[in-house]
Design a protein around this motif. Structure first.
Motif, PDB file in Angstrom:
ATOM      1  N   ALA A  58       0.825  -1.202   0.000  1.00 27.26           N
ATOM      2  CA  ALA A  58       0.000   0.000   0.000  1.00 27.26           C
ATOM      3  C   ALA A  58       0.863   1.257   0.000  1.00 27.26           C
ATOM      4  CB  ALA A  58      -0.940  -0.002   1.204  1.00 27.26           C
ATOM      5  N   GLU A  59       1.879   1.278   0.837  1.00 30.58           N
ATOM      6  CA  GLU A  59       2.762   2.449   0.900  1.00 30.58           C
ATOM      7  C   GLU A  59       3.496   2.671  -0.414  1.00 30.58           C
ATOM      8  OE1 GLU A  59       3.728   2.231   5.713  1.00 30.58           O
ATOM      9  OE2 GLU A  59       5.083   1.286   4.247  1.00 30.58           O
ATOM     10  N   ASN A  60       3.817   1.592  -1.113  1.00 27.75           N
ATOM     11  CA  ASN A  60       4.535   1.718  -2.389  1.00 27.75           C
ATOM     12  C   ASN A  60       3.621   2.082  -3.551  1.00 27.75           C
ATOM     13  OD1 ASN A  60       6.977   1.049  -1.196  1.00 27.75           O
ATOM     14  ND2 ASN A  60       6.774  -1.137  -1.636  1.00 27.75           N
ATOM     15  N   GLY A  61       2.339   1.679  -3.464  1.00 28.93           N
ATOM     16  CA  GLY A  61       1.478   1.822  -4.636  1.00 28.93           C
ATOM     17  C   GLY A  61       0.357   2.823  -4.549  1.00 28.93           C
ATOM     18  N   ILE A  62      -0.120   3.115  -3.364  1.00 21.89           N
ATOM     19  CA  ILE A  62      -1.300   3.958  -3.223  1.00 21.89           C
ATOM     20  C   ILE A  62      -0.949   5.433  -3.401  1.00 21.89           C
ATOM     21  CG2 ILE A  62      -2.807   4.867  -1.398  1.00 21.89           C
ATOM     22  CD1 ILE A  62      -3.436   2.034  -0.626  1.00 21.89           C
ATOM     23  N   LYS A  63      -1.849   6.150  -4.082  1.00 17.78           N
ATOM     24  CA  LYS A  63      -1.661   7.574  -4.325  1.00 17.78           C
ATOM     25  C   LYS A  63      -2.663   8.382  -3.519  1.00 17.78           C
ATOM     26  CE  LYS A  63      -0.435   6.566  -9.159  1.00 17.78           C
ATOM     27  NZ  LYS A  63      -0.826   6.761 -10.574  1.00 17.78           N
ATOM     28  N   GLY A  64      -2.202   9.441  -2.874  1.00 22.29           N
ATOM     29  CA  GLY A  64      -3.095  10.413  -2.264  1.00 22.29           C
ATOM     30  C   GLY A  64      -3.588  10.091  -0.873  1.00 22.29           C
ATOM     31  N   PHE A  65      -3.177   8.946  -0.320  1.00 23.23           N
ATOM     32  CA  PHE A  65      -3.634   8.541   1.006  1.00 23.23           C
ATOM     33  C   PHE A  65      -2.456   8.359   1.953  1.00 23.23           C
ATOM     34  CE2 PHE A  65      -7.185   7.286  -1.594  1.00 23.23           C
ATOM     35  CZ  PHE A  65      -8.306   7.365  -0.780  1.00 23.23           C
ATOM     36  N   GLU A  66      -2.685   8.671   3.216  1.00 32.23           N
ATOM     37  CA  GLU A  66      -1.784   8.252   4.275  1.00 32.23           C
ATOM     38  C   GLU A  66      -2.150   6.813   4.644  1.00 32.23           C
ATOM     39  OE1 GLU A  66      -0.751   9.324   8.972  1.00 32.23           O
ATOM     40  OE2 GLU A  66      -2.348  10.388   7.892  1.00 32.23           O
ATOM     41  N   VAL A  67      -1.188   5.913   4.587  1.00 36.66           N
ATOM     42  CA  VAL A  67      -1.449   4.504   4.878  1.00 36.66           C
ATOM     43  C   VAL A  67      -1.249   4.250   6.371  1.00 36.66           C
ATOM     44  CG1 VAL A  67      -0.734   2.116   4.446  1.00 36.66           C
ATOM     45  CG2 VAL A  67      -0.796   3.777   2.553  1.00 36.66           C
ATOM     46  N   ILE A  68      -2.242   3.647   6.995  1.00 33.85           N
ATOM     47  CA  ILE A  68      -2.215   3.359   8.429  1.00 33.85           C
ATOM     48  C   ILE A  68      -2.290   1.854   8.643  1.00 33.85           C
ATOM     49  CG2 ILE A  68      -3.352   3.721  10.654  1.00 33.85           C
ATOM     50  CD1 ILE A  68      -2.190   6.278   9.469  1.00 33.85           C
TER      51      ILE A  68
END
Length: 354
Positions: A58-68
């Motif tokens: 998620a941290e490597n691929g997701i755009k625009g979100f803070e991953v928790i």
């Protein structure tokens, strides 16, 4: 406008946050697919919650979100309530058609925000595809076309429907599918009279029709295609039914363009089948939209009086099904354009005898 910005545009004084629970909306908003999680969208910030099986991806691929990272000590409810407090959220729009009752009851009981059903508005953005989405769907369909060409050479009398289904799945993955759009339908002989028949141990024989309904997914986006082929030979009746279905599809494709109501496209195909004497044997709609899901909206069927929009993507799949005898379905996928449609399915539609 980026997908996340589309969701943010829904926010106002009445609803100041969105709760995205479905895999499809999370994928659409983050432009990256994570199997499990929940996302919150607000104007003040966006957070994506998942567990440590997926956080690195998620941290490597997701755009625009803070991953928790949601761990055993900080479950989803706790993490969501922290976001609600941090972003000052009073009301969360949610997808009522994608949430089970138990999950909804748990959210209503424990979240510190009012929940507002907004499924249609949240998922309405997917009615029209962006250019990059269309490219992914073209890629998925190219894989599907290649798989069909290869599986034709594997069909032999004496194999079972399940064995042919396995060959088809292999060909989809061999040609690059990242997943299956759905579990393929492979039916033969009298089983082809069931539009969504289930593959079984029936042995394929000379003189059978075989209907294969299948699709690859590429980076989450689906393709969908049906071809009916004959084994060894086709009777005169089989040829008549096949050609009627083909002419029904071709006639409907002639008027398929943005601005035409879905019901009018359906009616054109249905008239060809009715005029040939098979009206009662075409029971399903002419087509359905697809994208991240294999069945989306809007649909070119008899129940949709609304004009189809530019860059909607839908199937074109008339069929005739004679109970206890055989059935025929031919399905392509088309992109609605202002002056016509782009058929992204390239496999031949003439009656193929293997």
């Amino acid at each position: 406008m980026k997908n996340l910005e589309k969701f943010i545009s829904l926010l106002n004084d009445e609803v100041d946050g969105l709760l995205l629970t479905s895999r499809y909306s999370r994928h659409y908003a983050a432009e990256f697919d994570i199997a499990e999680g929940v996302a919150v969208v607000t104007k003040a910030g966006c957070r994506y919650f998942t567990d440590n099986r997926y956080t690195e991806a998620a941290e490597n691929g997701i755009k625009g979100f803070e991953v928790i990272d949601v761990d055993t000590e900080n479950g989803y409810i706790g993490c969501l309530n922290k976001a609600i407090a941090d972003f000052g959220v009073k009301a969360l729009g949610y997808e009522e058609e994608y949430i089970i009752a138990g999950e909804l009851f748990r959210f209503e009981k424990n979240l510190n925000a009012r929940l507002v059903p907004m499924n249609e508005r949240i998922n309405g953005f997917r009615y029209v595809k962006e250019d990059w989405e269309l490219d992914l769907m073209r890629k998925a369909q190219t894989i599907t076309d290649k798989a069909f060409a290869q599986v034709l050479g594997r069909i032999k009398p004496g194999m079972t429907e399940l064995e042919l289904q396995a060959e088809l799945i292999y060909c989809l993955y061999k040609n690059g599918a990242t997943s299956l759009a759905f579990n393929p339908i492979v039916v033969s002989g009298p089983n082809t009279s069931m539009p969504h028949g289930v593959p079984g141990e029936r042995v394929i024989q000379a003189g059978d029709f075989i209907t294969m309904d299948f699709g690859a997914a590429w980076e989450g986006y689906c393709s969908d295609m049906t071809r009916t082929v004959a084994v060894g030979y086709a009777t005169e009746e089989m040829e008549k039914v096949y050609n009627t279905v083909l002419q029904a599809q071709l006639a409907a494709l002639e008027i398929t363009k943005a601005g035409v109501p879905g019901c009018e496209i359906d009616a054109v195909a249905r008239k060809v089948i009715t005029d040939a004497g098979y009206r009662e044997y075409f029971g399903h709609g002419y087509g359905h939209s697809l994208g991240l899901e294999i069945h989306e909206a809007p649909n070119p069927n008899s129940r949709n009086p609304e004009p189809m929009p530019v860059n909607a993507v839908a199937s074109a799949e008339p069929g005739i099904y004679l109970p206890g005898k055989f059935g025929v379905r031919i399905e392509d996928v088309v992109i609605f354009k202002e002056n016509g449609c782009e058929n992204i399915t390239k496999s031949p539609k003439n009656l193929i005898i293997v």
